[in-house]
Design a protein around this motif. Sequence first.
Motif, PDB file in Angstrom:
ATOM      1  N   MET A  53     -17.102  15.593 -54.516  1.00 29.06           N
ATOM      2  CA  MET A  53     -16.924  16.953 -53.813  1.00 29.06           C
ATOM      3  C   MET A  53     -15.642  17.256 -53.465  1.00 29.06           C
ATOM      4  O   MET A  53     -14.991  16.469 -52.554  1.00 29.06           O
ATOM      5  CB  MET A  53     -17.839  16.684 -52.459  1.00 29.06           C
ATOM      6  N   ILE A  54     -14.789  18.144 -53.808  1.00 27.37           N
ATOM      7  CA  ILE A  54     -13.534  18.627 -53.608  1.00 27.37           C
ATOM      8  C   ILE A  54     -12.621  17.486 -54.376  1.00 27.37           C
ATOM      9  O   ILE A  54     -11.810  17.882 -55.193  1.00 27.37           O
ATOM     10  CB  ILE A  54     -13.161  18.659 -52.044  1.00 27.37           C
ATOM     11  N   ASN A  55     -12.433  16.272 -53.630  1.00 25.94           N
ATOM     12  CA  ASN A  55     -11.444  15.109 -54.283  1.00 25.94           C
ATOM     13  C   ASN A  55     -12.072  13.995 -53.815  1.00 25.94           C
ATOM     14  O   ASN A  55     -13.171  13.997 -53.285  1.00 25.94           O
ATOM     15  CB  ASN A  55     -10.063  15.399 -54.267  1.00 25.94           C
ATOM     16  N   SER A  56     -11.260  12.925 -53.944  1.00 28.60           N
ATOM     17  CA  SER A  56     -11.585  11.668 -53.554  1.00 28.60           C
ATOM     18  C   SER A  56     -11.425  11.452 -51.968  1.00 28.60           C
ATOM     19  O   SER A  56     -12.017  10.293 -51.403  1.00 28.60           O
ATOM     20  CB  SER A  56     -10.985  10.557 -54.246  1.00 28.60           C
ATOM     21  N   ARG A  57     -10.845  12.136 -51.402  1.00 27.80           N
ATOM     22  CA  ARG A  57     -10.888  11.963 -49.862  1.00 27.80           C
ATOM     23  C   ARG A  57     -12.020  12.237 -49.003  1.00 27.80           C
ATOM     24  O   ARG A  57     -12.960  12.938 -49.468  1.00 27.80           O
ATOM     25  CB  ARG A  57      -9.710  12.956 -49.437  1.00 27.80           C
ATOM     26  N   LYS A  58     -12.040  11.591 -48.046  1.00 25.48           N
ATOM     27  CA  LYS A  58     -13.087  11.825 -47.026  1.00 25.48           C
ATOM     28  C   LYS A  58     -13.193  13.268 -46.398  1.00 25.48           C
ATOM     29  O   LYS A  58     -11.900  13.944 -46.495  1.00 25.48           O
ATOM     30  CB  LYS A  58     -13.090  10.805 -46.065  1.00 25.48           C
ATOM     31  N   SER A  59     -14.202  13.806 -46.318  1.00 26.10           N
ATOM     32  CA  SER A  59     -14.289  15.350 -45.831  1.00 26.10           C
ATOM     33  C   SER A  59     -15.268  15.359 -44.162  1.00 26.10           C
ATOM     34  O   SER A  59     -16.083  14.549 -44.317  1.00 26.10           O
ATOM     35  CB  SER A  59     -15.160  16.067 -46.630  1.00 26.10           C
ATOM     36  N   SER A 106      -5.985  17.565 -57.923  1.00 22.51           N
ATOM     37  CA  SER A 106      -5.161  17.140 -56.916  1.00 22.51           C
ATOM     38  C   SER A 106      -5.944  16.071 -55.872  1.00 22.51           C
ATOM     39  O   SER A 106      -7.196  16.565 -55.570  1.00 22.51           O
ATOM     40  CB  SER A 106      -4.431  18.209 -56.240  1.00 22.51           C
ATOM     41  N   ASP A 107      -5.337  15.336 -55.250  1.00 24.71           N
ATOM     42  CA  ASP A 107      -5.950  14.475 -54.302  1.00 24.71           C
ATOM     43  C   ASP A 107      -5.374  14.693 -52.823  1.00 24.71           C
ATOM     44  O   ASP A 107      -5.537  13.749 -51.855  1.00 24.71           O
ATOM     45  CB  ASP A 107      -5.959  13.062 -54.649  1.00 24.71           C
ATOM     46  N   GLU A 108      -4.695  15.783 -52.604  1.00 27.92           N
ATOM     47  CA  GLU A 108      -4.101  16.108 -51.247  1.00 27.92           C
ATOM     48  C   GLU A 108      -5.341  16.617 -50.304  1.00 27.92           C
ATOM     49  O   GLU A 108      -6.293  17.151 -50.928  1.00 27.92           O
ATOM     50  CB  GLU A 108      -3.206  17.257 -51.359  1.00 27.92           C
ATOM     51  N   PRO A 109      -5.171  16.499 -48.978  1.00 33.18           N
ATOM     52  CA  PRO A 109      -6.057  17.069 -48.160  1.00 33.18           C
ATOM     53  C   PRO A 109      -6.171  18.633 -48.398  1.00 33.18           C
ATOM     54  O   PRO A 109      -5.300  19.169 -48.367  1.00 33.18           O
ATOM     55  CB  PRO A 109      -5.494  16.594 -46.745  1.00 33.18           C
ATOM     56  N   ARG A 110      -7.635  18.949 -48.271  1.00 33.85           N
ATOM     57  CA  ARG A 110      -7.664  20.249 -48.512  1.00 33.85           C
ATOM     58  C   ARG A 110      -8.501  21.110 -47.381  1.00 33.85           C
ATOM     59  O   ARG A 110      -9.097  20.329 -46.884  1.00 33.85           O
ATOM     60  CB  ARG A 110      -8.412  20.573 -49.644  1.00 33.85           C
ATOM     61  N   THR A 140      -6.400  24.423 -35.290  1.00 36.97           N
ATOM     62  CA  THR A 140      -5.877  23.110 -34.729  1.00 36.97           C
ATOM     63  C   THR A 140      -6.918  21.932 -35.457  1.00 36.97           C
ATOM     64  O   THR A 140      -6.436  20.825 -35.561  1.00 36.97           O
ATOM     65  CB  THR A 140      -6.539  23.224 -33.170  1.00 36.97           C
ATOM     66  N   VAL A 141      -8.084  22.263 -35.626  1.00 35.43           N
ATOM     67  CA  VAL A 141      -9.012  21.302 -36.579  1.00 35.43           C
ATOM     68  C   VAL A 141      -8.077  20.920 -37.739  1.00 35.43           C
ATOM     69  O   VAL A 141      -8.349  19.868 -38.235  1.00 35.43           O
ATOM     70  CB  VAL A 141     -10.562  21.453 -36.765  1.00 35.43           C
ATOM     71  N   ASN A 142      -7.653  22.086 -38.438  1.00 32.73           N
ATOM     72  CA  ASN A 142      -7.171  21.846 -39.857  1.00 32.73           C
ATOM     73  C   ASN A 142      -5.942  20.784 -39.726  1.00 32.73           C
ATOM     74  O   ASN A 142      -5.807  20.025 -40.535  1.00 32.73           O
ATOM     75  CB  ASN A 142      -6.740  23.298 -40.179  1.00 32.73           C
ATOM     76  N   GLN A 143      -5.178  21.120 -38.763  1.00 30.92           N
ATOM     77  CA  GLN A 143      -4.093  20.500 -38.417  1.00 30.92           C
ATOM     78  C   GLN A 143      -4.181  18.849 -38.365  1.00 30.92           C
ATOM     79  O   GLN A 143      -3.566  18.228 -38.985  1.00 30.92           O
ATOM     80  CB  GLN A 143      -3.235  20.892 -37.262  1.00 30.92           C
ATOM     81  N   ALA A 144      -5.034  18.745 -37.342  1.00 32.94           N
ATOM     82  CA  ALA A 144      -5.579  17.154 -36.978  1.00 32.94           C
ATOM     83  C   ALA A 144      -5.980  16.831 -38.084  1.00 32.94           C
ATOM     84  O   ALA A 144      -5.827  15.670 -38.543  1.00 32.94           O
ATOM     85  CB  ALA A 144      -6.371  17.295 -35.919  1.00 32.94           C
ATOM     86  N   ALA A 145      -6.986  17.261 -38.686  1.00 32.71           N
ATOM     87  CA  ALA A 145      -7.646  16.581 -40.226  1.00 32.71           C
ATOM     88  C   ALA A 145      -6.707  16.268 -41.083  1.00 32.71           C
ATOM     89  O   ALA A 145      -6.704  15.325 -41.762  1.00 32.71           O
ATOM     90  CB  ALA A 145      -8.824  17.735 -40.667  1.00 32.71           C
ATOM     91  N   THR A 146      -5.757  17.256 -41.526  1.00 37.51           N
ATOM     92  CA  THR A 146      -4.766  17.145 -42.202  1.00 37.51           C
ATOM     93  C   THR A 146      -3.720  15.998 -41.986  1.00 37.51           C
ATOM     94  O   THR A 146      -3.411  15.065 -42.995  1.00 37.51           O
ATOM     95  CB  THR A 146      -3.972  18.305 -42.702  1.00 37.51           C
ATOM     96  N   TYR A 205      -7.975  13.824 -44.087  1.00 37.10           N
ATOM     97  CA  TYR A 205      -9.204  14.280 -44.157  1.00 37.10           C
ATOM     98  C   TYR A 205      -9.208  15.605 -44.967  1.00 37.10           C
ATOM     99  O   TYR A 205      -8.207  16.425 -44.742  1.00 37.10           O
ATOM    100  CB  TYR A 205     -10.320  14.413 -43.098  1.00 37.10           C
ATOM    101  N   ASN A 206     -10.115  16.008 -45.683  1.00 32.19           N
ATOM    102  CA  ASN A 206     -10.328  17.377 -46.011  1.00 32.19           C
ATOM    103  C   ASN A 206     -11.240  18.024 -44.919  1.00 32.19           C
ATOM    104  O   ASN A 206     -12.326  17.470 -44.401  1.00 32.19           O
ATOM    105  CB  ASN A 206     -11.478  17.663 -47.297  1.00 32.19           C
ATOM    106  N   ALA A 207     -10.810  19.313 -44.802  1.00 29.99           N
ATOM    107  CA  ALA A 207     -11.624  19.967 -43.570  1.00 29.99           C
ATOM    108  C   ALA A 207     -12.322  20.996 -44.475  1.00 29.99           C
ATOM    109  O   ALA A 207     -12.059  21.939 -45.161  1.00 29.99           O
ATOM    110  CB  ALA A 207     -10.699  20.806 -42.577  1.00 29.99           C
ATOM    111  N   VAL A 208     -14.041  21.089 -44.157  1.00 24.12           N
ATOM    112  CA  VAL A 208     -14.926  21.763 -45.183  1.00 24.12           C
ATOM    113  C   VAL A 208     -15.467  22.742 -44.113  1.00 24.12           C
ATOM    114  O   VAL A 208     -16.413  22.114 -43.296  1.00 24.12           O
ATOM    115  CB  VAL A 208     -15.734  21.050 -45.806  1.00 24.12           C
ATOM    116  N   PHE A 209     -15.326  23.966 -43.911  1.00 25.20           N
ATOM    117  CA  PHE A 209     -15.895  24.840 -42.954  1.00 25.20           C
ATOM    118  C   PHE A 209     -16.891  25.458 -43.532  1.00 25.20           C
ATOM    119  O   PHE A 209     -17.011  26.187 -44.635  1.00 25.20           O
ATOM    120  CB  PHE A 209     -15.009  25.743 -42.433  1.00 25.20           C
TER     121      PHE A 209
END
Length: 632
Positions: free
Chosen positions: A1-7, A408-412, A26-32, A36-40
């Motif tokens: 799901m998205i990549n190997s990072r936790k979401s 890619s494995d960057e936070p999304r 702000t959630v995006n900034q903190a999660a990144t 973490y990936n942030a999935v809204f």
Amino acid sequence: MINSRKSIAIFTCQVTTGYRMQFCETVNQAATELGYNAVFYNFLDVVGNNHSDYGDYEYKLIEVIPYSRFSGIIIDEESFKIKTTVEKLVTRIRERATCPVISASSIMDGFYNLSFDDDAGIELIVRHIHEHHGCKRIGFMSGPLKHMDGVKRYNAFKAAMTKLGLPEEGAGIFEGDFWFNKGREAADFFITKCKEIPEAVICANDYMAMALIKGFKDRGFRVPEDIIVTGFDGVKEGQLYIPRLTSVDRRRDDTAIQAVNMINNISRGAKYPGITLITPKLICGDSCGCTKADPSKEIERINLNANQDRSVRYYLGDIIGATLKMNIVESIGELERSFADYAVNFGGYRSFCVMTYVDENGKTSLERGMSSPTNKVYPAIIVDRYGDFKDIERKVISTDDFLPAESSDEPRIVYITSMHCGDRCFGYCSISMTGTKTFNEFYNVWIATMAVAMESLLRSNNIRGLITSLEDTSVRDGLTGLYNRRGFELRSAEAAQSMNGTGKACAMVIDMDGLKKINDHYGHAEGDEAIKCLAGMISHVLCDKAIAGRTGGDEFYVFVPDCDEDLVAEIKTKLHSAIADNNSRSDKEYILDASFGAYVHDASVKFKVEELIRIADARMYAEKQKKRTHRT
């Protein structure tokens, strides 16, 4: 799901509305920052005042969300106006989630709760108006008293007034709507219905405060010179309003940061109480007289608003043109290209996907109308602007996987929205943004436009399928599925014409032997079964380019372009072998047999299929007569 990072999953409504944009960013900034990936899951819910046409069916998406795949869940319960949606959502989270769940706006049993201290916030602003400005006649504009927050803030106002030794009901209480619609009515109430005109009115949120200020101004009352008006919540619009609102900051930034940090810390073994209160902060503004507007800054802001207004008009023109384009597309590929070409006015994005539901027969929701989700999806649309899905194979996946895996494995940061039109389920779409900013309001317009376009595409596909079915019925034999006489004549003529007068062509006539005897002794139903059996063997032994039809009760025509005598002999041998094999395995009391005639001829420009058929028919008849003579 998205990549190997936790979401982390965040459930909210209309992320571009009010305080939620700031909260989400702000959630995006903190999660990144924590990797973490942030999935809204962005629900549209009620659009405008009361338009729930889209939101009424969003609950169906709730059934396919892979709750157990997330490392944390944040739910913004108070953003939902359609309560049945949030009730279904909470039920599924309780049933399926295995991670920490943070309620970021209301108290919910069984979850970790980050709750703003409304009582302290109301007391803070009442105390400021009374002690700092010396007001005793203080009115209150509450929210709807059927709304949980409306009741909570109403009771908090009465408690704060009592605590300060002031009348519990103040100078008068007017029930508002938490929106802009009752400003005029509220102004009339406080001016004409109260024993004395209040010195100040505290509103239970900023939107009502702005509406009330306008109502007072329209009736010749100045704010704050004649009446002080304050808000509550500290929304961005209130701080851009003139006069700038005195309000209470709900500290949504702090709530967002704490929610993400709590999930991260709990995963590492940290303990938290069931409820953590967020302390309010007073915002002193122009509407109570604590501050005054800076003319130079206001001029700069007005110019900025003018530029934004011009951009909005420009973007609206883009959307009108794109809407017209998207609603005349004839394929999902055209719809994908239209989005890629036109959808550029809602913010920078990396990729956009539409996942369509797939049924047990492999049909997508664009091929067959669906009223409920399935457990499989297909990426019908992928617009990849940064190569995140480079070399991806488009294939059916489980809804547990939800989205194709990125390279890619960057936070999304990904926003998911249900894709449907009324009761019709198409699937869901996802958009991955380039930074921590959310998209703007135009994205929701694109989603609604695309949903309508997909409904139009489905209907077009259904109409085309119906036409094809009707056309097929007119040229197909209902018993065998082969062409009927009309279909054979049409298709064989087309094939003959396509040869352009070159090569050789062959016509064959195959006639079942003994059909009358089968009908007389075993019935016409058994005769039909014998015809279907022979038709199946004819179809099986012919090459792909051959055209076969049942042109009479027991008679079959075949036309084969680019055919020589060797191929004819091969087909005849295969057919006789198939018949013999069938008879050896059959438990029927009769023997299946057929007579065969063929004619190969140069495909000259002037040749006609019916002439070849006539000669092949004569040869078939000759073979049949030979069989009869032999039996005699």
